[in-house]
Structures are given as structure tokens and as C-alpha cells.
Design an enzyme around this catalytic site. Structure first.
Site, short mmCIF file in Angstrom:
data_model
loop_
_atom_site.label_atom_id
_atom_site.label_comp_id
_atom_site.label_asym_id
_atom_site.label_seq_id
_atom_site.Cartn_x
_atom_site.Cartn_y
_atom_site.Cartn_z
N HIS A 1 -64.50 -54.43 -44.35
CA HIS A 1 -65.51 -53.95 -43.40
C HIS A 1 -64.99 -54.16 -41.99
O HIS A 1 -63.92 -54.72 -41.79
CB HIS A 1 -66.87 -54.64 -43.61
CG HIS A 1 -66.88 -56.11 -43.36
ND1 HIS A 1 -67.99 -56.88 -43.56
CD2 HIS A 1 -65.93 -56.97 -42.92
CE1 HIS A 1 -67.73 -58.15 -43.25
NE2 HIS A 1 -66.48 -58.22 -42.87
N SER B 1 -63.50 -59.35 -46.38
CA SER B 1 -63.31 -59.38 -44.94
C SER B 1 -61.89 -59.84 -44.59
O SER B 1 -60.93 -59.21 -45.00
CB SER B 1 -64.40 -60.26 -44.32
OG SER B 1 -64.43 -60.15 -42.93
#
Length: 197
Positions: free
Chosen positions: A123, A98
């Protein structure tokens, strides 16, 4: 309880005890080894600013083993990395997920590394909202703007087309060190410290 190791350094002026992070900082190494929140970001930003003031020409190494975290806290680190004069190399150890992956890709081009068994996960931003419909709408618009901003930076940092980044960040997308290299998130896989030179 987190125990922080202490190291003893022998010099011609005697012995000195350091906590391990202070000793690493002396060698211009910063460790991001947790989720990213405002406190962690303030600590990393402070270390970057200190090292930049101490020697604006000498490279800084940011080691990352992080599940990600707050976007605004991560962007504070990102902006500081771009703001300071010293080049910041990034090294993934373990997992950069992330916002951790975003910061890994944000290192100086040509100086973004991963160890052989590390993983990188990209993501789209996660978030939630509650309250009145208008408040939920405001939060949804904000997270979409953040997603677009992060995707544009990732496209620029990796060399991937924006459409590819948008597709690949739609869900959790795990990459081995080799896949991260092919994708442009890193520039080299390190097997020994000499490889970094």
C-alpha cells in the site's frame, strides 16, 4: 512479556546454551518478526553488517513476518541489504505487509521466497500531520516524495510498470503467495527447505 527460547548445542568441547536468535544468526539467518521501528532496524542492520564482515561471500537469509512500520527504519534495512556484499535472500512466513513487503521484494533477485500460506500486502505510505498549515504542507510533500521513492523501487524490483504500482498501492492490496509470485514480489513459493537451494 516475550520469552525467547534457549537451545542447547552439544559439541566436542561440551554444551553451549544460545538464545534462539543467536543460534539462527550462527547459520546466517536473521528473523524480522515484528513491526519495524528504529530499534528493530538497528538490530537487523547490525546483524547484516556482522554477517557481511564475518564472510562477505556467503548468503544471508532474512525471514520476514512483519506488519510493516517506519519508512525511515525500513529504508535503513533496505539500504544495508543493497550495501553489503553477501546476497540476501528473503523469505515471507506469515505476513509481509507494507514495509515488510517492500523488504521482501528487496531481496536478491531469484532468491525472494514465500511459504505457501503466507500473505503479502502492499500500500502507499501512511502518515499524519498536525500543527500550522505550513507544517502540514511540509509533511504532505514529504510523504508524497516517500511514496514516489517507494513506488519506483517496487517497480524496479517487481518488473511492473510504475503506473501499475501506483494504482495497486493506492489502497491496501493483499496478495496470496501465488499472487505475489505472479506480481514479481517473490521468485518462488517454498514448500520444503530443499526448495531454497
Amino acid at each position: 512479556m516475550n520469552l525467547i527460547p534457549t537451545v542447547i548445542e552439544q559439541t566436542n568441547r561440551g554444551e553451549r546454551a544460545y538464545d534462539i536468535y543467536s543460534r539462527l544468526l550462527k547459520d546466517r539467518i536473521i528473523m524480522l518478526g515484528s513491526a519495524i521501528d528504529d530499534n528493530v532496524a538497528n538490530s537487523i542492520v547490525s546483524q547484516l553488517l556482522f554477517l557481511a564482515a564475518e564472510d562477505p561471500e556467503k548468503e544471508i537469509s532474512l525471514y520476514i513476518n512483519s506488519p510493516g512500520g517506519s519508512i525511515t527504519a525500513g529504508m535503513a534495512i533496505y539500504d544495508t541489504m543493497q550495501f553489503i556484499k553477501p546476497k540476501v535472500s528473503t523469505i515471507c512466513i506469515g505476513m509481509a505487509a507494507s514495509m515488510g513487503a517492500f523488504l521482501l521484494a528487496a531481496g536478491e533477485k531469484g532468491k525472494r521466497y514465500a511459504l505457501p500460506n503466507s500473505e503479502v500486502m502492499i500500500h502507499q505510505p501512511l502518515g499524519g500531520a498536525q500543527g500550522q498549515a505550513t507544517e502540514i504542507e511540509i509533511a504532505a510533500k514529504r510523504i508524497l516524495l516517500l511514496r514516489d521513492k517507494l513506488n519506483k523501487v517496487l517497480a524496479e524490483r517487481t518488473g511492473q510498470p510504475l503506473e501499475v504500482i501506483e494504482r495497486d498501492t493506492d489502497r491496501d492490496n493483499f496478495k496470496s503467495a501465488e499472487e505475489a509470485l505472479e506480481y514479481g514480489l517473490i521468485d518462488k513459493i517454498l514448500t520444503h527447505t530443499e526448495d531454497k537451494k
